[in-house]
Scaffold this motif. Structure first.
Motif, PDB file in Angstrom:
ATOM      1  N   ASN A   6      45.424 114.563   8.624  1.00  0.00           N
ATOM      2  CA  ASN A   6      45.345 114.578   7.010  1.00  0.00           C
ATOM      3  C   ASN A   6      44.545 115.913   6.545  1.00  0.00           C
ATOM      4  O   ASN A   6      44.488 116.339   5.510  1.00  0.00           O
ATOM      5  N   SER A   7      43.767 116.365   7.538  1.00  0.00           N
ATOM      6  CA  SER A   7      42.817 117.560   7.137  1.00  0.00           C
ATOM      7  C   SER A   7      43.638 118.782   7.531  1.00  0.00           C
ATOM      8  O   SER A   7      43.215 119.948   7.099  1.00  0.00           O
ATOM      9  N   GLY A   8      44.868 118.696   8.149  1.00  0.00           N
ATOM     10  CA  GLY A   8      45.710 119.775   8.295  1.00  0.00           C
ATOM     11  C   GLY A   8      45.582 120.417   9.781  1.00  0.00           C
ATOM     12  O   GLY A   8      46.042 121.417  10.076  1.00  0.00           O
ATOM     13  N   ALA A   9      44.528 119.790  10.366  1.00  0.00           N
ATOM     14  CA  ALA A   9      44.147 120.470  11.598  1.00  0.00           C
ATOM     15  C   ALA A   9      45.282 119.768  12.784  1.00  0.00           C
ATOM     16  O   ALA A   9      45.635 118.663  12.576  1.00  0.00           O
ATOM     17  N   GLU A  10      45.753 120.540  13.804  1.00  0.00           N
ATOM     18  CA  GLU A  10      46.656 120.225  14.712  1.00  0.00           C
ATOM     19  C   GLU A  10      45.929 119.192  15.649  1.00  0.00           C
ATOM     20  O   GLU A  10      44.738 119.314  15.902  1.00  0.00           O
ATOM     21  N   ILE A  11      46.631 118.235  15.936  1.00  0.00           N
ATOM     22  CA  ILE A  11      46.351 117.062  16.878  1.00  0.00           C
ATOM     23  C   ILE A  11      46.650 117.574  18.256  1.00  0.00           C
ATOM     24  O   ILE A  11      47.983 117.796  18.595  1.00  0.00           O
ATOM     25  N   ARG A  12      45.661 117.404  19.212  1.00  0.00           N
ATOM     26  CA  ARG A  12      46.155 117.703  20.633  1.00  0.00           C
ATOM     27  C   ARG A  12      46.536 116.612  21.449  1.00  0.00           C
ATOM     28  O   ARG A  12      45.934 115.446  21.186  1.00  0.00           O
ATOM     29  N   ALA A  13      47.607 116.574  21.973  1.00  0.00           N
ATOM     30  CA  ALA A  13      48.039 115.435  22.975  1.00  0.00           C
ATOM     31  C   ALA A  13      47.070 115.012  23.852  1.00  0.00           C
ATOM     32  O   ALA A  13      46.660 113.849  24.132  1.00  0.00           O
ATOM     33  N   VAL A  14      46.363 116.012  24.676  1.00  0.00           N
ATOM     34  CA  VAL A  14      45.225 115.577  25.280  1.00  0.00           C
ATOM     35  C   VAL A  14      44.049 116.137  24.529  1.00  0.00           C
ATOM     36  O   VAL A  14      43.816 117.332  24.400  1.00  0.00           O
ATOM     37  N   ALA A  20      45.298 115.726  31.857  1.00  0.00           N
ATOM     38  CA  ALA A  20      46.237 114.544  31.655  1.00  0.00           C
ATOM     39  C   ALA A  20      45.894 113.239  32.136  1.00  0.00           C
ATOM     40  O   ALA A  20      46.366 112.306  31.903  1.00  0.00           O
ATOM     41  N   VAL A  21      45.199 113.241  33.419  1.00  0.00           N
ATOM     42  CA  VAL A  21      44.989 111.926  34.093  1.00  0.00           C
ATOM     43  C   VAL A  21      43.412 111.893  34.243  1.00  0.00           C
ATOM     44  O   VAL A  21      42.605 112.729  34.563  1.00  0.00           O
ATOM     45  N   ALA A  59      31.923 103.542  29.292  1.00  0.00           N
ATOM     46  CA  ALA A  59      30.995 104.976  29.625  1.00  0.00           C
ATOM     47  C   ALA A  59      31.934 106.025  29.938  1.00  0.00           C
ATOM     48  O   ALA A  59      32.949 105.838  30.600  1.00  0.00           O
ATOM     49  N   GLU A  60      31.256 107.117  29.979  1.00  0.00           N
ATOM     50  CA  GLU A  60      32.016 108.592  30.235  1.00  0.00           C
ATOM     51  C   GLU A  60      31.072 109.304  31.031  1.00  0.00           C
ATOM     52  O   GLU A  60      29.832 109.356  30.575  1.00  0.00           O
ATOM     53  N   PHE A  61      31.499 109.954  32.144  1.00  0.00           N
ATOM     54  CA  PHE A  61      30.554 110.999  32.794  1.00  0.00           C
ATOM     55  C   PHE A  61      31.354 112.277  33.210  1.00  0.00           C
ATOM     56  O   PHE A  61      32.662 111.983  33.294  1.00  0.00           O
ATOM     57  N   ARG A  62      30.880 113.334  33.181  1.00  0.00           N
ATOM     58  CA  ARG A  62      31.693 114.497  33.845  1.00  0.00           C
ATOM     59  C   ARG A  62      30.902 114.780  35.122  1.00  0.00           C
ATOM     60  O   ARG A  62      29.675 115.095  35.118  1.00  0.00           O
ATOM     61  N   ILE A  63      31.898 115.152  36.004  1.00  0.00           N
ATOM     62  CA  ILE A  63      31.622 115.599  37.232  1.00  0.00           C
ATOM     63  C   ILE A  63      32.220 117.194  37.231  1.00  0.00           C
ATOM     64  O   ILE A  63      33.608 117.076  37.276  1.00  0.00           O
ATOM     65  N   GLY A  64      31.792 118.306  37.264  1.00  0.00           N
ATOM     66  CA  GLY A  64      32.587 119.515  37.159  1.00  0.00           C
ATOM     67  C   GLY A  64      33.109 119.488  36.078  1.00  0.00           C
ATOM     68  O   GLY A  64      32.749 119.436  34.862  1.00  0.00           O
ATOM     69  N   ASP A  65      34.461 119.820  36.260  1.00  0.00           N
ATOM     70  CA  ASP A  65      35.290 120.044  35.011  1.00  0.00           C
ATOM     71  C   ASP A  65      36.023 118.895  34.574  1.00  0.00           C
ATOM     72  O   ASP A  65      36.990 118.714  33.677  1.00  0.00           O
ATOM     73  N   SER A  66      35.923 117.596  35.307  1.00  0.00           N
ATOM     74  CA  SER A  66      36.440 116.185  35.213  1.00  0.00           C
ATOM     75  C   SER A  66      35.583 115.154  34.344  1.00  0.00           C
ATOM     76  O   SER A  66      34.649 115.093  34.926  1.00  0.00           O
ATOM     77  N   LEU A  67      36.350 114.683  33.869  1.00  0.00           N
ATOM     78  CA  LEU A  67      35.840 113.293  32.986  1.00  0.00           C
ATOM     79  C   LEU A  67      36.286 112.216  33.633  1.00  0.00           C
ATOM     80  O   LEU A  67      37.174 111.865  33.989  1.00  0.00           O
TER      81      LEU A  67
END
Length: 172
Positions: A6-14, A20-21, A59-67
């Motif tokens: 609604n704000s006109g911003a593009e929605i990213r698939a990821v 992706a995983v 819960a979410e945590f990041r290790i390096g570049d991965s969530l």
């Protein structure tokens, strides 16, 4: 085709920051798991949402570049340990830190024919972590040559036998 909000911003698939995983870890003690991955792998906690009963619902945590996402299992659910490959700068150092954080060694860090140093640990929640570091780029011809040499064959046999032993012990 991307959609517009609604704000006109593009929605990213990821969403940004995700891949992706994205693995989920279902744990009997997600708070303890988050503490372990922080100490062992330098994980950064991103989010924690509690259920009404105090258990962790998300819960979410990041290790390096991965969530990685996690939540507490209910008593009725079976254990569902995960198996994770974790690429790091220094496999020996991270393997050592994981042991200090309470993991048990499954496979000592071993240099393998394709150029990675690989070790495995099992955390106290049942998850198995492949800790790997690329230490050399090996071209296909050299890889093929090494794969037939006694030294490299013995290393692969050790790595496979240590996993077979660990997984076999869990089913008896």
């Amino acid at each position: 085709m991307s959609e517009m909000s609604n704000s006109g911003a593009e929605i990213r698939a990821v969403p940004e920051g995700y891949h992706a995983v994205t693995p989920w870890i279902i744990s009997r003690d997600t708070a303890g798991l988050i503490e372990f991955v922080g100490r062992a792998f330098g994980a950064e906690e991103i989010a924690r949402v509690h259920n009404e009963d105090g258990s962790i619902g998300h819960a979410e945590f990041r290790i390096g570049d991965s969530l990685v996402m996690a939540f507490d299992a209910t008593e009725e659910w079976p254990d569902t340990p995960g198996f994770f490959r974790l690429y790091v700068e220094d496999a020996d150092e991270v393997h050592r830190r994981a042991l200090e954080a309470g993991a048990t060694s499954v496979t000592e860090v071993t240099h393998l024919f394709w150029g990675d140093r690989v070790g495995r640990v099992r955390d106290s929640y049942g998850n198995l972590w492949w800790i790997q570091a690329r230490v050399e780029e090996v071209d296909p011809a050299e890889m093929e040559r090494r794969a037939g040499e006694k030294e490299w064959i013995e290393r692969m046999a050790y790595v496979q036998e240590s996993l077979d032993r660990e997984l076999g012990n869990r089913t008896r």
